[in-house]
Motif scaffolding. Sequence first.
Motif, PDB file in Angstrom:
ATOM      1  N   SER A  33      40.095  35.973  39.777  1.00  0.00           N
ATOM      2  CA  SER A  33      40.444  36.452  38.437  1.00  0.00           C
ATOM      3  C   SER A  33      39.518  37.560  37.942  1.00  0.00           C
ATOM      4  CB  SER A  33      40.466  35.280  37.440  1.00  0.00           C
ATOM      5  OG  SER A  33      39.209  34.628  37.420  1.00  0.00           O
ATOM      6  N   GLU A  34      38.209  37.399  38.157  1.00  0.00           N
ATOM      7  CA  GLU A  34      37.270  38.426  37.691  1.00  0.00           C
ATOM      8  C   GLU A  34      37.463  39.733  38.464  1.00  0.00           C
ATOM      9  OE1 GLU A  34      32.460  39.294  37.164  1.00  0.00           O
ATOM     10  OE2 GLU A  34      33.131  37.400  38.035  1.00  0.00           O
ATOM     11  N   LEU A  36      40.195  40.820  39.891  1.00  0.00           N
ATOM     12  CA  LEU A  36      41.442  41.441  39.426  1.00  0.00           C
ATOM     13  C   LEU A  36      41.226  42.174  38.109  1.00  0.00           C
ATOM     14  CD1 LEU A  36      44.981  39.847  39.506  1.00  0.00           C
ATOM     15  CD2 LEU A  36      44.216  41.095  37.503  1.00  0.00           C
ATOM     16  N   THR A  37      40.525  41.518  37.188  1.00  0.00           N
ATOM     17  CA  THR A  37      40.280  42.117  35.868  1.00  0.00           C
ATOM     18  C   THR A  37      39.480  43.414  35.984  1.00  0.00           C
ATOM     19  OG1 THR A  37      40.342  39.936  34.808  1.00  0.00           O
ATOM     20  CG2 THR A  37      39.272  41.715  33.589  1.00  0.00           C
ATOM     21  N   SER A  41      40.816  47.304  35.155  1.00  0.00           N
ATOM     22  CA  SER A  41      40.219  47.727  33.891  1.00  0.00           C
ATOM     23  C   SER A  41      40.341  49.235  33.711  1.00  0.00           C
ATOM     24  CB  SER A  41      38.737  47.330  33.854  1.00  0.00           C
ATOM     25  OG  SER A  41      38.010  48.051  34.846  1.00  0.00           O
ATOM     26  N   ASN A 315      47.068  50.984  34.827  1.00  0.00           N
ATOM     27  CA  ASN A 315      46.057  50.052  35.331  1.00  0.00           C
ATOM     28  C   ASN A 315      46.474  49.329  36.613  1.00  0.00           C
ATOM     29  OD1 ASN A 315      45.876  49.963  32.071  1.00  0.00           O
ATOM     30  ND2 ASN A 315      43.842  49.907  32.984  1.00  0.00           N
ATOM     31  N   ALA A 317      47.706  46.221  37.306  1.00  0.00           N
ATOM     32  CA  ALA A 317      47.131  44.886  37.491  1.00  0.00           C
ATOM     33  C   ALA A 317      47.890  44.103  38.563  1.00  0.00           C
ATOM     34  CB  ALA A 317      47.137  44.130  36.166  1.00  0.00           C
ATOM     35  N   SER A 322      46.386  42.693  42.078  1.00  0.00           N
ATOM     36  CA  SER A 322      46.622  41.290  42.435  1.00  0.00           C
ATOM     37  C   SER A 322      46.465  41.070  43.940  1.00  0.00           C
ATOM     38  CB  SER A 322      48.011  40.850  41.964  1.00  0.00           C
ATOM     39  OG  SER A 322      49.041  41.562  42.639  1.00  0.00           O
ATOM     40  N   SER A 325      42.678  41.722  45.018  1.00  0.00           N
ATOM     41  CA  SER A 325      41.761  40.646  44.639  1.00  0.00           C
ATOM     42  C   SER A 325      42.070  39.368  45.416  1.00  0.00           C
ATOM     43  CB  SER A 325      41.824  40.387  43.132  1.00  0.00           C
ATOM     44  OG  SER A 325      43.135  40.036  42.723  1.00  0.00           O
ATOM     45  N   ILE A 464      49.083  45.304  32.901  1.00  0.00           N
ATOM     46  CA  ILE A 464      47.667  45.070  32.599  1.00  0.00           C
ATOM     47  C   ILE A 464      47.266  43.648  32.973  1.00  0.00           C
ATOM     48  CG2 ILE A 464      47.528  46.820  30.790  1.00  0.00           C
ATOM     49  CD1 ILE A 464      48.012  44.655  28.726  1.00  0.00           C
ATOM     50  N   ALA A 465      45.969  43.428  33.055  1.00  0.00           N
ATOM     51  CA  ALA A 465      45.432  42.158  33.573  1.00  0.00           C
ATOM     52  C   ALA A 465      45.825  40.958  32.723  1.00  0.00           C
ATOM     53  CB  ALA A 465      43.913  42.249  33.690  1.00  0.00           C
ATOM     54  N   SER A 466      45.939  41.143  31.402  1.00  0.00           N
ATOM     55  CA  SER A 466      46.248  40.001  30.525  1.00  0.00           C
ATOM     56  C   SER A 466      47.648  39.440  30.763  1.00  0.00           C
ATOM     57  CB  SER A 466      46.114  40.418  29.057  1.00  0.00           C
ATOM     58  OG  SER A 466      47.014  41.469  28.748  1.00  0.00           O
TER      59      SER A 466
END
Length: 493
Positions: A33-34, A36-37, A41, A315, A317, A322, A325, A464-466
């Motif tokens: 998760s980190e 990927l974020t 970013s 971005n 994500a 995905s 990461s 985006i990551a969220s």
Amino acid sequence: MRLRILTFFTLFFCKSILVSQTTIPNPSKKDFSETLTILASDSMQGRKANQRGGSLAASYIESKMQSYKLKPYNKLQHHFQIFKIQEHTVKKTTLEIKKRNHKTISLSSEKDFEVIPTTRSIKKKQAEVVFASYGLDVSKENHNDYKNLDVNHKIVVILSGFPSDQDSTSSTYKKFKILFPEENDLEETKVKTAISKGAAALIIIETKENFKPRNSKENEVFHSLKNTVSTSIPIFIISKSIAENLFSGSDISLKSAPASIPSKKIKINFSIEIKSETFDTANVLGVIPGKDTTKTIIVGAHYDHLGIKNDSIYNGADDNASGTSGMLALAKNWSESNIQPKYNVLFAAWTAEEMGLLGSEYFVQNLNLKDQKILLCINMDMISRSAPEDKNHKILSIGTEKETPYLKKIAAESNSKLQNPFDLDLWETNGHSGSDYASFTAKGIPIMTFFSGFHNDYHTPRDIASKVDLDKMQNVLFIVNNSLLKFIENQQN
């Protein structure tokens, strides 16, 4: 004494079973998760291969591989496989039809036609025209639109689609639909056929009534590997209404059953002016050496995305922070297990996928398959979202080649181990080229490609990551990891 001996052998046997069943932990959310974020970013600036963000992402990925103690691949001094790509810009393109009455009709690149150019400029060139119906030569169906036609150094004009493509109830439609289920595959076949016949250029008449040529404005950009050896010809796409106007009064007829003929009443001029620039970019490669170093399994994902366009950061994500990461999470767990695998396991972050699979293509072009056998390539491209119709986030697509049904079985067995298994879409990649797996199938290398579904944020700044689904991604990686372990186990047996 006999009891002691029996007990000793029982304990030894049990220990042997435990050793043989030692496995690699499946990635948890904290494993990816980190990463990927960070990759998704704003600081990574969309990770475009020939922009600063691509270099930043490559350096970050290398730092992760170093921390996991992955080795550089194939005698490289570091984890970067550096190569050159070319960015080509269309500066000007022309297309003119010259009729026998000396009337010349010039088409506008902004409203009359689309162009798919070659990587080199072509000065003004005039050529004879041959109409080749649908442009298909399919011996399997005893269908040859090029029969008795000489198209060498000539411009071939063809219709889009295939015979009877407007009548889905006809036997002809059904035959050709089986051969060409995807429109992209059909067009690619037509282009390859025209090239093999020696055509100088291809004009495709788009028969869909609602088709309007996309503006082929100047400064359109496309990419290629430097010094690429691929053969290509320029392709022009025009609407049926424009074609009927251009070819009126000529030998070419666009009726419901068009015949293939050379045209003696028209010739075509075309030119394309290209400006090219060269950039350095890099795949990032790290390997865990196996007991048998002559054989390798690849776990790969592309890390590049679309960069910055019109002041917006794309971005990427899901596409494809995905997959990248996820690849790094698997690398972490395999490395930290301290278990030497039977074969090399190469963890690969491909670049320039968005520019035409260029990173993976460069890798396979430089493989020495005499000294190194690639047993399998696992590809992860967009594994953290779901299509709008997948309300329960339960669909997962896994592509393999028709010739490797055992990989479908491995995927299904791995899926069955999940507490809540996916609804698997097991499809065959033959004839498809939608992601980096295609670079490997072209070399006859078995593949498994993982994809969780197209969503409305695809190729927009909203990816985006969220918005990623970490639970779904964790389950996808569970299947990838278990499929990898099962594949190695099957190879040993």
